[in-house]
Design an enzyme around this catalytic site. Structure first.
Site, PDB file in Angstrom:
ATOM      1  N   LYS A  83       0.861  -1.166   0.000  1.00  0.00           N
ATOM      2  CA  LYS A  83       0.000   0.000   0.000  1.00  0.00           C
ATOM      3  C   LYS A  83       0.909   1.231   0.000  1.00  0.00           C
ATOM      4  O   LYS A  83       1.401   1.647   1.054  1.00  0.00           O
ATOM      5  CB  LYS A  83      -0.934  -0.025   1.225  1.00  0.00           C
ATOM      6  CG  LYS A  83      -2.091   0.979   1.127  1.00  0.00           C
ATOM      7  CD  LYS A  83      -1.628   2.356   1.521  1.00  0.00           C
ATOM      8  CE  LYS A  83      -2.712   3.393   1.288  1.00  0.00           C
ATOM      9  NZ  LYS A  83      -2.186   4.776   1.562  1.00  0.00           N
ATOM     10  N   CYS A 107      13.822  11.024   7.281  1.00  0.00           N
ATOM     11  CA  CYS A 107      13.759  10.863   8.736  1.00  0.00           C
ATOM     12  C   CYS A 107      15.132  10.788   9.379  1.00  0.00           C
ATOM     13  O   CYS A 107      15.265  11.008  10.590  1.00  0.00           O
ATOM     14  CB  CYS A 107      12.941   9.624   9.079  1.00  0.00           C
ATOM     15  SG  CYS A 107      13.498   8.146   8.223  1.00  0.00           S
ATOM     16  N   GLU A 149       9.215   1.857  11.092  1.00  0.00           N
ATOM     17  CA  GLU A 149      10.267   2.863  10.936  1.00  0.00           C
ATOM     18  C   GLU A 149       9.567   4.208  10.926  1.00  0.00           C
ATOM     19  O   GLU A 149       8.922   4.570   9.940  1.00  0.00           O
ATOM     20  CB  GLU A 149      11.072   2.617   9.662  1.00  0.00           C
ATOM     21  CG  GLU A 149      12.407   3.334   9.655  1.00  0.00           C
ATOM     22  CD  GLU A 149      12.369   4.622   8.862  1.00  0.00           C
ATOM     23  OE1 GLU A 149      12.200   5.696   9.513  1.00  0.00           O
ATOM     24  OE2 GLU A 149      12.495   4.570   7.638  1.00  0.00           O
ATOM     25  N   GLY A 171       6.670   5.761   8.140  1.00  0.00           N
ATOM     26  CA  GLY A 171       5.886   6.985   8.129  1.00  0.00           C
ATOM     27  C   GLY A 171       5.929   7.667   9.482  1.00  0.00           C
ATOM     28  O   GLY A 171       6.857   7.461  10.268  1.00  0.00           O
ATOM     29  N   SER A 172       4.927   8.459   9.743  1.00  0.00           N
ATOM     30  CA  SER A 172       4.915   9.266  10.960  1.00  0.00           C
ATOM     31  C   SER A 172       4.651   8.423  12.196  1.00  0.00           C
ATOM     32  O   SER A 172       4.004   7.369  12.138  1.00  0.00           O
ATOM     33  CB  SER A 172       3.858  10.365  10.847  1.00  0.00           C
ATOM     34  OG  SER A 172       2.558   9.808  10.952  1.00  0.00           O
ATOM     35  N   GLU A 218       9.228  16.732  14.745  1.00  0.00           N
ATOM     36  CA  GLU A 218       9.743  16.463  13.400  1.00  0.00           C
ATOM     37  C   GLU A 218       9.043  17.381  12.393  1.00  0.00           C
ATOM     38  O   GLU A 218       7.819  17.367  12.272  1.00  0.00           O
ATOM     39  CB  GLU A 218       9.504  15.003  13.009  1.00  0.00           C
ATOM     40  CG  GLU A 218      10.109  14.651  11.666  1.00  0.00           C
ATOM     41  CD  GLU A 218       9.904  13.199  11.277  1.00  0.00           C
ATOM     42  OE1 GLU A 218      10.834  12.601  10.701  1.00  0.00           O
ATOM     43  OE2 GLU A 218       8.810  12.660  11.553  1.00  0.00           O
ATOM     44  N   GLY A 245       1.902   5.440  12.913  1.00  0.00           N
ATOM     45  CA  GLY A 245       2.452   4.178  13.393  1.00  0.00           C
ATOM     46  C   GLY A 245       1.804   3.723  14.684  1.00  0.00           C
ATOM     47  O   GLY A 245       1.554   2.524  14.882  1.00  0.00           O
TER      48      GLY A 245
END
Length: 486
Positions: free
Chosen positions: A184, A293, A259, A237-238, A391, A242
């Site tokens: 996805k 990241c 991650e 992703g964020s 972030e 997550g």
């Protein structure tokens, strides 16, 4: 570049989406780069079901056959790399050099690496154990093997900053271990992943082993996570997303590889090679326009070099060429979307309000089209500022000075919710390694931002769960089984 309408890839068939299509926008021109399919929940579940049906045969396929297919996929990606790079540039806004060298080429390299990985041993012999007679049976010498088995059906949810490398970094080791996958991609730039699926199909991946579903709505990703046919979710992703995925996985006891976000600390001591530090930190401004990241976005500078470091970073910004990613010499392109540009700009305004000193950037470039954010440098920051703690995921660097010793530097670096990759610059290598061992981060670069692509990758704290890259990825996509005999 304007592409056609893609179709979903389910069970080896290119399938029309239930929800029609949505536009993928070129971040540099704001034109339509292509049309991505909007899957319905039923179709996502069908993709997971196809992966489940394909798993028994694929998991029993000889490792040599899996390796050959992954090798052929790498060949095909390399064969069409110029066209793939053009598409990647159109949907991500990456420069030509980055799209070709860091997106498509890295994607091909990861398929090549895990073609070798498919041949790595999955059995580890353990020392025999002499057991006396007892309630569990007669006396005997017991042998044991630890065997890595595929997990099953893996949903791979990829990030938007590098659709080739990120997707390949999940799909290739998962397939090498004998898993089947539902991919996805991020909604902003999913077109490249369909080209990857086509290469895998041409390489001989059996129907159902690889499936790709997309959608602009959160429901598509939710279905790819909560499908009862899914055994594991691999997500990049964020942290916020997550955490929501982890809650669903927890209810179904699904394996996870996460991650997540980062706010990399770059600790720069008085004895550091400042030119090396500036070159490393400066990549935040240019590499993917800060949408990475692992970027060293949070500089912790000892007072003796603080002003010179800020001056050199400001000078670095002045030499960066921003503009059309397709133009030769462009270093800084746009960020992925108008919404993300607005988010980054809101952080820049927040930094000003919090009292940080704006040294460079801070204003929107005067282009007619495109989602551009000028490389921005803040100095005089403190660790309680949101621009230091959160972030931003854009070309923004903040500098926090410190007057004390190693203890203060370590305390400032570790005062973060994140812990993906940190960095240390010092002329005293022994000190740099000593500091590295004390940093609460999954990785530490000592006098470099370079990566060893066999080293484990992942985060402490809210930066993730699990490790991948190199052989560690093969372990991440496997379960360990014990076989004991006498």
């Amino acid at each position: 570049m304007k592409g056609g309408a893609e179709r979903l890839f389910i069970g080896g068939e290119w399938t029309e989406p239930d929800g029609g299509h949505y536009e993928v926008i070129n971040p540099a021109t704001e034109e339509v780069a292509g049309l991505a399919p909007e899957a319905g929940r039923r179709q996502v579940y069908a993709a997971a079901s196809a992966a489940r049906a394909a798993f028994p045969a694929w998991s029993r396929t000889a490792p040599e056959e899996r390796a050959a297919i992954l090798d052929r996929a790498a060949d095909l990606i390399q064969r069409d790399s110029a066209a793939y790079a053009e598409l990647a540039r159109a949907e991500t806004g990456a420069t030509t050099a980055t799209a070709l060298g860091m997106q498509v080429a890295v994607g091909a390299a990861r398929f090549r690496r895990y073609a070798r990985g498919a041949l790595e041993p999955v059995e580890t012999g353990l020392p025999p154990q002499v057991n006396p007679a007892g309630p569990m049976g007669k006396a005997g010498i017991f042998g044991a093997l630890a065997v890595r088995q595929p997990v099953g059906v893996v949903t791979c949810i990829t990030s938007y900053n590098n659709p080739w490398a990120n997707a390949a970094g999940k799909v290739a080791p998962a397939l090498a271990m004998g898993n089947t996958v539902v991919v996805k991609p991020a909604p902003q730039d999913p077109l490249s992943v369909y080209r990857m699926a086509a290469a895998l199909a041409e390489a001989g991946v059996p129907p159902g082993v690889v499936n790709v579903v997309t959608g602009s709505a959160p429901a598509v990703g939710e279905a790819a996570v909560d499908s009862p046919d899914v055994d594991m979710v691999s997500f990049t992703g964020s942290t916020a997303v997550g955490q929501r995925i982890a809650e669903v996985c927890g209810r179904g006891m699904k394996r996870q590889l996460m991650e997540l976000g980062g706010k990399g600390a770059a600790v720069v001591f008085d004895d550091a090679d400042l030119d090396s530090a500036v070159m490393g930190i400066g990549t935040t401004f240019s590499f993917y326009s800060g949408q990475i990241c692992t970027a060293p976005t949070r500089v912790i500078a000892q007072r003796g070099i603080y002003e010179r470091l800020v001056e050199k970073l400001s000078g670095y910004v002045g030499f960066l060429t921003m503009g059309d990613p397709a133009a030769p010499g462009t270093v800084v392109g746009p960020v992925i979307s108008a919404a993300h540009r607005d988010r980054v700009e809101s952080y820049i305004e927040l930094g000003k309000k919090e009292g940080a000193r704006l040294v460079a950037g801070g204003e929107r470039p005067s282009y007619d089209k495109g989602f551009y954010v000028a490389p921005t440098l803040f100095a005089g920051c403190t660790n309680d500022m949101r621009v230091v703690r959160e972030e931003i995921f854009g070309p923004v660097v903040v500098v926090v000075p410190f007057d004390g010793d190693e203890e203060e530097a370590v305390a400032l670096a570790n005062d973060s919710d994140f812990g993906l990759i940190d960095y240390v610059w010092s002329g005293d290598v022994a000190r740099a390694f000593r500091i590295a061992r004390r940093l609460r981060a999954g990785g530490v670069g000592v006098n470099t931002i370079g990566r060893n692509m066999e080293a484990p990758f992942g985060g402490f704290k809210k930066s993730g769960v699990g490790r991948d890259v190199g052989s560690y990825a093969l372990h991440a996509y496997s379960e360990t089984q014990a076989i004991v005999w006498t």
